[in-house]
Design a protein around this motif. Structure first.
Motif, PDB file in Angstrom:
ATOM      1  N   ALA A 162       2.957   2.758  -8.785  1.00 16.54           N
ATOM      2  CA  ALA A 162       2.475   2.083  -7.593  1.00 16.54           C
ATOM      3  C   ALA A 162       3.652   1.569  -6.767  1.00 16.54           C
ATOM      4  N   PRO A 163       3.516   1.545  -5.431  1.00 18.71           N
ATOM      5  CA  PRO A 163       4.580   0.956  -4.613  1.00 18.71           C
ATOM      6  C   PRO A 163       4.779  -0.515  -4.983  1.00 18.71           C
ATOM      7  N   GLY A 164       6.010  -0.938  -4.954  1.00 20.23           N
ATOM      8  CA  GLY A 164       6.316  -2.316  -5.302  1.00 20.23           C
ATOM      9  C   GLY A 164       6.583  -2.552  -6.770  1.00 20.23           C
ATOM     10  N   VAL A 167       8.536  -5.207 -13.279  1.00 22.85           N
ATOM     11  CA  VAL A 167       8.142  -6.174 -12.259  1.00 22.85           C
ATOM     12  C   VAL A 167       7.248  -5.468 -11.246  1.00 22.85           C
ATOM     13  N   GLN A 168       6.109  -6.055 -10.989  1.00 24.85           N
ATOM     14  CA  GLN A 168       5.188  -5.545  -9.972  1.00 24.85           C
ATOM     15  C   GLN A 168       5.083  -6.579  -8.859  1.00 24.85           C
ATOM     16  N   PHE A 169       5.603  -6.234  -7.703  1.00 25.61           N
ATOM     17  CA  PHE A 169       5.497  -7.098  -6.535  1.00 25.61           C
ATOM     18  C   PHE A 169       4.174  -6.798  -5.833  1.00 25.61           C
ATOM     19  N   LEU A 170       3.387  -7.822  -5.617  1.00 25.46           N
ATOM     20  CA  LEU A 170       2.035  -7.663  -5.078  1.00 25.46           C
ATOM     21  C   LEU A 170       1.951  -7.969  -3.594  1.00 25.46           C
ATOM     22  N   ARG A 226       0.836  -1.202   0.000  1.00 24.37           N
ATOM     23  CA  ARG A 226       0.000   0.000   0.000  1.00 24.37           C
ATOM     24  C   ARG A 226       0.869   1.250   0.000  1.00 24.37           C
ATOM     25  N   ASP A 227       2.064   1.116   0.531  1.00 24.27           N
ATOM     26  CA  ASP A 227       3.056   2.181   0.463  1.00 24.27           C
ATOM     27  C   ASP A 227       4.427   1.515   0.447  1.00 24.27           C
ATOM     28  N   ALA A 228       5.460   2.313   0.247  1.00 25.21           N
ATOM     29  CA  ALA A 228       6.824   1.786   0.165  1.00 25.21           C
ATOM     30  C   ALA A 228       7.698   2.345   1.278  1.00 25.21           C
ATOM     31  N   CYS A 229       7.098   2.708   2.414  1.00 30.60           N
ATOM     32  CA  CYS A 229       7.857   3.372   3.466  1.00 30.60           C
ATOM     33  C   CYS A 229       8.859   2.432   4.139  1.00 30.60           C
TER      34      CYS A 229
END
Length: 285
Positions: free
Chosen positions: A92-94, A277-280, A66-69
């Motif tokens: 999007a994060p990830g 690459v999208q990490f889910l 939901r975020d990349a903090c």
């Protein structure tokens, strides 16, 4: 209720209505060091309520991006231009996007990565990652990596130093196009998928099958730790023998056995050259 786990406390509060008024108080005091109701947390709570407390109490990491903090950009993802482009595109994060081609001479194996530092050195048993990977080049290759690190020394450099042994265990999934079957629509394309493990001399032959590029996949990495004495450890002194089993889908499987001298300190999610690459989701226990 101080002797109960977060899940048992939540169930007790639901069963007995008279206890519900103590829920907010117990939830606050669960994070107080030295309090009778304090919990021994394995990770930092990032969700409100008892569910977030239960996750922090039992898991090393549960990330839905939901975020990349909690993640540190590494390699190409850490450059100012990459960060500005990601912000401008509302990325999007990830998500990791890298340029170039994977078959370029001298190209690093992991061009960009997201790094996560465990709260303390640990020996996880299960790592599960859901992701989606596409190639940014027509008829190009793409790859995703999941690496477990003993130290953060290589995190400060975009390229590994000469003689760097690399992470003790690294799982990878790579897609290679198969001529005309790749077509002009990458989302509906089929490619040859290669699944394997790197990190030691005991690596088996990678598993190869055909898969659709747009499909979401799940990497399940199971780790088993076995202590070795001074006589059995090749480096001298104590250590552990780490056995890793990677499963992707019902058929793709790889195994690895390697000597590890120290507990693990962090996790890296990486992308090869020319990859999107999208990490889910990431689950570490």
């Amino acid at each position: 209720m101080s002797c109960l786990t977060a899940r048992a406390s939540c169930q007790a509060l639901n069963v007995c209505p008279a206890w519900r008024k103590w829920g907010p108080t117990l939830l606050r005091s669960a994070r107080w060091r030295g309090h009778p109701a304090a919990r021994r947390l394995r990770s930092r709570p990032h969700a409100a309520g008892w569910r977030g407390l239960h996750v922090a109490e039992t898991l090393l990491l549960l990330e839905d991006f939901r975020d990349a903090c909690r993640w540190r950009p590494l390699g190409d993802a850490a450059g100012p231009a990459a960060l500005a482009a990601a912000a401008a595109q509302a990325q999007a994060p990830g998500v990791l996007r890298t340029g170039g081609r994977d078959d370029e001479p001298g190209a690093p194996m992991i061009a960009a990565a997201l790094g996560f530092r465990f709260p303390k050195a640990c020996r996880p048993r299960l790592v599960r990652v859901r992701l989606r990977c596409l190639s940014r080049n027509m008829f190009g290759q793409c790859a995703a990596y999941v690496a477990l690190d003993e130290s953060e020394a290589r995190w400060s450099e975009s390229a590994p130093a000469p003689g760097d042994p690399g992470p003790p265990v690294m799982a990878f999934v790579a897609w290679h196009p198969r001529g005309g079957r790749h077509g002009s629509s990458p989302g509906a394309a089929f490619a040859r998928r290669i699944v394997g493990l790197l990190g030691g001399d005991g690596a088996l032959t990678p598993s190869v099958d055909d898969a659709r590029l747009a499909d979401e996949i799940e990497l399940e990495l199971r780790l088993s730790w076995r202590r070795r004495g001074a006589a059995g450890f090749s480096g001298g002194g104590g250590g552990h023998l780490l056995g890793a089993t990677l499963q992707v889908g019902p058929f793709a499987r790889a195994k690895l056995q390697v000597e590890v001298g120290a507990p693990l300190r962090g996790l890296r999610l990486g992308a090869g050259r020319g990859s999107h690459v999208q990490f889910l989701e990431v689950f570490v226990q």
